[in-house]
Motif scaffolding. Structure first.
Motif, PDB file in Angstrom:
ATOM      1  N   PHE A 184       7.059  -0.573   1.288  1.00  0.00           N
ATOM      2  CA  PHE A 184       5.643  -0.787   1.613  1.00  0.00           C
ATOM      3  C   PHE A 184       4.759   0.143   0.798  1.00  0.00           C
ATOM      4  O   PHE A 184       5.152   1.327   0.544  1.00  0.00           O
ATOM      5  CB  PHE A 184       5.704  -0.042   3.125  1.00  0.00           C
ATOM      6  CG  PHE A 184       4.105  -0.241   3.836  1.00  0.00           C
ATOM      7  CD1 PHE A 184       3.995  -1.332   4.727  1.00  0.00           C
ATOM      8  CD2 PHE A 184       3.285   0.376   3.511  1.00  0.00           C
ATOM      9  CE1 PHE A 184       2.743  -1.638   5.202  1.00  0.00           C
ATOM     10  CE2 PHE A 184       1.864   0.529   4.123  1.00  0.00           C
ATOM     11  CZ  PHE A 184       1.666  -0.480   4.779  1.00  0.00           C
ATOM     12  N   SER A 185       3.630  -0.503   0.340  1.00  0.00           N
ATOM     13  CA  SER A 185       2.826   0.003  -0.507  1.00  0.00           C
ATOM     14  C   SER A 185       1.371  -0.153  -0.022  1.00  0.00           C
ATOM     15  O   SER A 185       1.035  -1.388  -0.027  1.00  0.00           O
ATOM     16  CB  SER A 185       3.088  -0.803  -1.810  1.00  0.00           C
ATOM     17  OG  SER A 185       1.966  -0.307  -2.980  1.00  0.00           O
ATOM     18  N   ALA A 186       0.778   1.030   0.224  1.00  0.00           N
ATOM     19  CA  ALA A 186      -0.598   1.034   0.412  1.00  0.00           C
ATOM     20  C   ALA A 186      -1.376   0.387  -0.453  1.00  0.00           C
ATOM     21  O   ALA A 186      -2.288  -0.488  -0.532  1.00  0.00           O
ATOM     22  CB  ALA A 186      -1.212   2.538   0.730  1.00  0.00           C
ATOM     23  N   ALA A 187      -1.195   0.621  -1.796  1.00  0.00           N
ATOM     24  CA  ALA A 187      -1.851   0.180  -3.184  1.00  0.00           C
ATOM     25  C   ALA A 187      -1.812  -1.255  -3.586  1.00  0.00           C
ATOM     26  O   ALA A 187      -2.624  -1.779  -3.537  1.00  0.00           O
ATOM     27  CB  ALA A 187      -1.325   1.037  -4.429  1.00  0.00           C
ATOM     28  N   SER A 188      -0.504  -1.836  -3.128  1.00  0.00           N
ATOM     29  CA  SER A 188      -0.552  -3.253  -3.298  1.00  0.00           C
ATOM     30  C   SER A 188      -0.708  -4.047  -2.179  1.00  0.00           C
ATOM     31  O   SER A 188      -0.889  -5.239  -1.919  1.00  0.00           O
ATOM     32  CB  SER A 188       0.937  -3.678  -3.777  1.00  0.00           C
ATOM     33  OG  SER A 188       1.733  -3.199  -2.848  1.00  0.00           O
ATOM     34  N   GLY A 189      -0.851  -3.167  -0.978  1.00  0.00           N
ATOM     35  CA  GLY A 189      -1.616  -4.319   0.103  1.00  0.00           C
ATOM     36  C   GLY A 189      -0.590  -4.317   1.458  1.00  0.00           C
ATOM     37  O   GLY A 189      -0.773  -5.145   2.267  1.00  0.00           O
ATOM     38  N   GLY A 190       0.707  -4.026   1.386  1.00  0.00           N
ATOM     39  CA  GLY A 190       1.767  -4.123   2.325  1.00  0.00           C
ATOM     40  C   GLY A 190       3.050  -4.193   1.862  1.00  0.00           C
ATOM     41  O   GLY A 190       3.477  -3.197   1.265  1.00  0.00           O
ATOM     42  N   ILE A 191       4.014  -4.752   2.511  1.00  0.00           N
ATOM     43  CA  ILE A 191       5.333  -4.812   2.472  1.00  0.00           C
ATOM     44  C   ILE A 191       5.763  -5.321   1.043  1.00  0.00           C
ATOM     45  O   ILE A 191       5.155  -6.101   0.518  1.00  0.00           O
ATOM     46  CB  ILE A 191       6.070  -5.698   3.527  1.00  0.00           C
ATOM     47  CG1 ILE A 191       5.879  -7.154   3.470  1.00  0.00           C
ATOM     48  CG2 ILE A 191       6.038  -4.869   4.794  1.00  0.00           C
ATOM     49  CD1 ILE A 191       6.879  -7.936   4.332  1.00  0.00           C
ATOM     50  N   VAL A 192       6.955  -4.802   0.483  1.00  0.00           N
ATOM     51  CA  VAL A 192       7.502  -5.176  -0.743  1.00  0.00           C
ATOM     52  C   VAL A 192       8.672  -5.069  -0.865  1.00  0.00           C
ATOM     53  O   VAL A 192       9.456  -4.488  -0.325  1.00  0.00           O
ATOM     54  CB  VAL A 192       7.040  -3.730  -1.943  1.00  0.00           C
ATOM     55  CG1 VAL A 192       7.352  -4.306  -3.097  1.00  0.00           C
ATOM     56  CG2 VAL A 192       5.385  -3.749  -1.824  1.00  0.00           C
ATOM     57  N   SER A 193       9.374  -6.526  -1.468  1.00  0.00           N
ATOM     58  CA  SER A 193      10.499  -6.510  -1.765  1.00  0.00           C
ATOM     59  C   SER A 193      10.995  -5.557  -2.738  1.00  0.00           C
ATOM     60  O   SER A 193      10.406  -5.293  -3.677  1.00  0.00           O
ATOM     61  CB  SER A 193      10.972  -7.771  -2.120  1.00  0.00           C
ATOM     62  OG  SER A 193      12.192  -8.038  -2.763  1.00  0.00           O
ATOM     63  N   LEU A 194      12.351  -4.774  -2.251  1.00  0.00           N
ATOM     64  CA  LEU A 194      12.637  -3.741  -3.210  1.00  0.00           C
ATOM     65  C   LEU A 194      13.074  -4.288  -4.509  1.00  0.00           C
ATOM     66  O   LEU A 194      13.134  -3.787  -5.640  1.00  0.00           O
ATOM     67  CB  LEU A 194      13.552  -2.739  -2.562  1.00  0.00           C
ATOM     68  CG  LEU A 194      13.095  -1.968  -1.328  1.00  0.00           C
ATOM     69  CD1 LEU A 194      14.396  -1.258  -0.838  1.00  0.00           C
ATOM     70  CD2 LEU A 194      12.275  -0.913  -1.655  1.00  0.00           C
ATOM     71  N   ALA A 195      13.722  -5.444  -4.374  1.00  0.00           N
ATOM     72  CA  ALA A 195      14.205  -6.344  -5.832  1.00  0.00           C
ATOM     73  C   ALA A 195      13.191  -6.835  -6.605  1.00  0.00           C
ATOM     74  O   ALA A 195      13.154  -6.378  -7.694  1.00  0.00           O
ATOM     75  CB  ALA A 195      15.089  -7.528  -5.370  1.00  0.00           C
TER      76      ALA A 195
END
Length: 312
Positions: A184-195
């Motif tokens: 989860f990344s606040a800067a990018s705007g939400g959930i993020v695939s770790l891959a």
């Protein structure tokens, strides 16, 4: 121009003013945020005494002043007495109020924001729990649900269903996998695939290495503090969610949360309740970081929230 006008509003902040007045910050459906004086509201027999309390909804007749408005009449439409009687509920309500004050503007209709806030306050007021442990779980679930909806009104709710890097859909695995996680990344705007996160970070590292090899001298105006730290990737991760937590996060856009998340069945074990409370704490922390990042303000009620959870 007629300086008297009518509005429906809910008090979000109240502070003493002068010898007997109160200064109120009111969210109105018609005019957004209004700062108004409630004259004589601190006097024992004043008709405005109870109507100037925080989280009371009133139908108002106001006089438009140069900077502060003045309440001429107020008729209570709704109040939420259980909020003042329960520290946990009051803290959640204050948390939401801070989010509203960070988003709402003056002299513009804020109908949707007003309706969302009052609906969640009504649900919070009516909430009951059979034990302290289930109350913590229910409070955190209600809090996260309200946070998401208030951010959604402002058009800045976090992405819960697609990776913000690759735009690929992400769903928790059907079978429980204890090691499965999503970022989860606040800067990018939400959930993020770790891959996808690792792929982007590796690509940035290669680009940075290639650039540093060809550009040995930088002009004096070059701002090195603007270069992302490739050791952590960019945008950085705020945290991670397991499969169960992602499933809970993806329920937040819904109008209602599953009943068992709010009031667990009587047969539910204490350990299960504690697990749900821990998961909601993780989600609240991520949503808090996200809100603070995008609204540019700190949420002071979060400190009291942590104290309330410890007390329970």
């Amino acid at each position: 121009m007629n300086k008297s006008y009518k509005a429906v509003g809910i008090n979000l902040k109240s502070s003493p003013l002068g010898e007997s007045d109160r200064l109120l910050t009111i969210l109105t459906a018609e005019y957004g945020i209004v700062r108004a004086i409630a004259p004589g509201a601190r006097k024992h027999k004043s008709t405005l005494r109870g109507r100037s309390e925080v989280f009371v909804e009133n139908e108002l007749l106001l006089y438009r002043g140069r900077s502060l408005h003045r309440i001429q009449q107020a008729q209570t439409l709704a109040s939420y007495p259980s909020l003042s009687q329960n520290l946990g509920k009051l803290t959640v309500a204050q948390y939401w109020a801070e989010l509203v004050l960070a988003q709402a503007v003056s002299e513009q209709p804020q109908t949707e924001l007003y309706e969302i806030l009052t609906e969640h306050l009504r649900r919070l007021h009516q909430m009951s729990a059979p034990s302290a442990q289930t109350e913590v779980q229910a409070l955190l679930a209600r809090l996260c649900h309200g946070i998401y909806h208030l951010l959604a009104v402002g058009g800045i709710a976090p992405q819960c269903f697609r990776c913000t890097f690759s735009q690929q859909a992400i769903a928790p695995p059907e079978t429980t996998e204890e090691t499965w996680q999503v970022g989860f990344s606040a800067a990018s705007g939400g959930i993020v695939s770790l891959a996808a996160f690792e792929k982007t970070r590796n690509r940035q590292q290669k680009t940075s290495s290639a650039t540093s090899g060809t550009c040995r001298e930088a002009p004096s105006s070059y701002r090195t503090d603007r270069i992302p730290d490739n050791r952590t990737g960019w945008p950085p991760l705020t945290g991670k969610l397991n499969a169960g937590e992602l499933a809970m996060l993806q329920q937040l856009p819904s109008p209602q949360l599953p009943a068992e998340w709010l009031v667990p069945p009587a047969a539910t074990s204490p350990s299960h309740c504690q697990g749900l409370s821990d998961s909601w704490q993780t989600i609240e922390h991520l949503l808090r970081q996200y809100a603070q990042y995008h609204l540019g303000t700190s949420i002071r009620s979060a400190t009291l929230l942590n104290a309330c959870i410890t007390m329970f």
